[in-house]
Design a protein around this motif. Structure first.
Motif, mmCIF file in Angstrom:
data_model
loop_
_atom_site.group_PDB
_atom_site.id
_atom_site.type_symbol
_atom_site.label_atom_id
_atom_site.label_comp_id
_atom_site.label_asym_id
_atom_site.label_seq_id
_atom_site.Cartn_x
_atom_site.Cartn_y
_atom_site.Cartn_z
ATOM 1 N N ASP A 38 0.667 -1.151 0.155
ATOM 2 C CA ASP A 38 0.165 0.094 -0.013
ATOM 3 C C ASP A 38 0.908 1.222 0.050
ATOM 4 O OD1 ASP A 38 -2.544 1.337 0.054
ATOM 5 O OD2 ASP A 38 -2.159 1.615 2.404
ATOM 6 N N GLU A 39 1.898 1.200 1.003
ATOM 7 C CA GLU A 39 2.765 2.522 0.949
ATOM 8 C C GLU A 39 3.515 2.563 -0.398
ATOM 9 O OE1 GLU A 39 4.951 2.041 4.795
ATOM 10 O OE2 GLU A 39 2.741 1.262 5.404
ATOM 11 N N HIS A 40 4.026 1.450 -0.637
ATOM 12 C CA HIS A 40 4.873 1.405 -2.082
ATOM 13 C C HIS A 40 3.878 2.074 -3.243
ATOM 14 C CE1 HIS A 40 7.879 -0.503 -5.094
ATOM 15 N NE2 HIS A 40 6.795 -0.292 -5.800
ATOM 16 N N GLU A 41 2.602 1.877 -3.256
ATOM 17 C CA GLU A 41 1.918 2.430 -4.412
ATOM 18 C C GLU A 41 1.504 3.616 -4.292
ATOM 19 O OE1 GLU A 41 -1.112 1.972 -7.444
ATOM 20 O OE2 GLU A 41 0.868 0.966 -7.166
ATOM 21 N N ALA A 42 1.531 4.260 -3.068
ATOM 22 C CA ALA A 42 1.320 5.371 -2.733
ATOM 23 C C ALA A 42 2.556 6.404 -3.032
ATOM 24 C CB ALA A 42 1.068 5.820 -1.344
ATOM 25 N N VAL A 43 3.778 5.847 -3.114
ATOM 26 C CA VAL A 43 4.864 6.532 -3.226
ATOM 27 C C VAL A 43 4.880 6.646 -4.961
ATOM 28 C CG1 VAL A 43 7.256 6.870 -3.561
ATOM 29 C CG2 VAL A 43 6.042 6.239 -1.268
ATOM 30 N N ARG A 44 4.535 5.629 -5.601
ATOM 31 C CA ARG A 44 4.663 5.518 -7.135
ATOM 32 C C ARG A 44 3.511 6.456 -7.636
ATOM 33 N NH1 ARG A 44 9.537 4.389 -7.581
ATOM 34 N NH2 ARG A 44 10.319 2.159 -7.758
#
Length: 366
Positions: A38-44
């Motif tokens: 979830d956090e990875h997707e938010a940064v991308r």
């Protein structure tokens, strides 16, 4: 939470947000909040906010500051303009690495060095041991400096709301000094994710100011940001093939093997490790870091053997599921005869699992 672990000024914020905390090089740090994917997707796609206050901050000032840094690092700061940043490797005489770090150039007589958190004590001693003969003052301000990083395509839009600095005036790998949320800060644009973003450094003895900055960023961002932990920081850098000390770069791996030869300036008169790197370049690298994609089932973990035609040709330095590409990928230090599209195998718990060598970085924007 262990009382033996060091804590950043934002430590309580992470507990308040329900973060999963881990021991990271002696620091009590958040590995995830809502989840790594979830956090990875938010940064991308939007933005993420990281506590990176565990990083070191060294100040080198004085008449010989530029000369001293050129002696310590693989790269040269001679032609770096004031207000810009140089990435370099803190070198061993063997041509291998003490650490990799960023050098912020205020002017020829004033620099901020930012080393990796777990290496800060070691780096400090190394630099101290080599400053004789140089007219410099060397100060460690790691304990009184807080740092947060905001990363992602919406980072500029969000941060601009709370700073008097025109962020468009900060090109990649440069910095400015100004106010963020009313607090005096250094704002730079480097990043370790492959996305646009900024680092905000705040110096204060009690840590209140960096808490003000953290809170204000979350307040003005709404749904456009998520607090992000060490877990996605690693998957983000991994997808971009950005080296991590202790993995793709170490006291046993040279910057030439890592593939960051553009940050090795062999034209400099003299620097620690120059002779060894000159020799390595003249004789040719024996090893290199490559990317691989798992074909068979399994994740390539650190130190797993890599085989070609049944023979061990190297080992995994980093391996992970790639949230952006939905694949199991790995970085490996291998012999020079391994090439893109080669079929190889990763030995996972005694079993050879098929993989293929692929081009890096794994992830490209758009």
């Amino acid at each position: 939470m262990s009382d033996n672990l060091k804590k950043t000024p934002l430590n309580q914020k992470h507990y308040d947000l329900g973060a999963k905390m881990v021991d990271f090089g002696g620091w009590d740090m958040p590995v995830q909040y809502s989840g790594i994917l979830d956090e990875h997707e938010a940064v991308r796609t939007k933005s993420g906010l990281f506590d990176v206050s565990h990083m070191g901050e060294f100040w080198i000032t004085g008449k010989d500051a530029s000369k001293f840094i050129n002696y310590l690092l693989s790269s040269s700061v001679t032609n770096v303009k004031d207000g810009f940043i140089k990435y370099g490797v803190l070198m061993l005489p063997t041509g291998k690495a003490v650490d990799d770090l960023l050098a912020y150039k205020f002017n020829d007589e004033k620099y901020l060095l930012v080393p990796n958190a777990s290496n800060t004590p070691k780096d400090y001693q190394w630099i101290l041991d080599h400053k004789d003969g140089f007219d410099v003052v060397f100060e460690d301000k790691s304990d009184v400096t807080g740092e947060v990083a905001i990363q992602g395509p919406l980072a500029e839009k969000i941060l601009q709301k709370i700073t008097d600095i025109n962020l468009k005036d900060i090109p990649f790998y440069s910095f400015k000094v100004g106010k963020v949320a009313g607090v005096e800060a250094i704002v730079s644009r480097t990043g370790y994710t492959g996305e646009d973003g900024f680092e905000i450094y705040v110096e204060s003895n009690d840590g209140k100011d960096i808490n003000i900055v953290w809170d204000k960023i979350l307040e003005v961002s709404g749904e456009d940001i998520k607090p992000a932990g060490l877990g996605c920081r690693d998957t983000l850098r991994f997808e971009m093939k950005l080296p991590l000390y202790g993995h793709e770069l170490s006291d046993e791996i040279s910057p030439l093997e890592t593939g960051i030869g553009r940050f090795v300036d062999l034209d400099k008169d003299d620097f620690i490790g120059k002779d060894a790197l000159d020799k390595e370049k003249a004789e040719g690298r024996k090893r290199k870091v490559v990317g691989l994609e798992m074909v068979g089932r399994g994740i390539a973990r650190d130190d797993y053997p890599v085989k070609k035609d049944g023979n061990v040709v190297g080992y995994i330095t980093s391996g992970s599921y790639s949230p952006s590409l939905k694949k199991n990928l790995g970085l490996a230090l291998v012999s020079m005869d391994v090439a893109v599209d080669d079929k190889i195998a990763v030995e996972i718990r005694g079993k050879d699992v098929e993989a293929v060598v692929v081009k890096t970085p794994f992830y490209k924007k758009g």
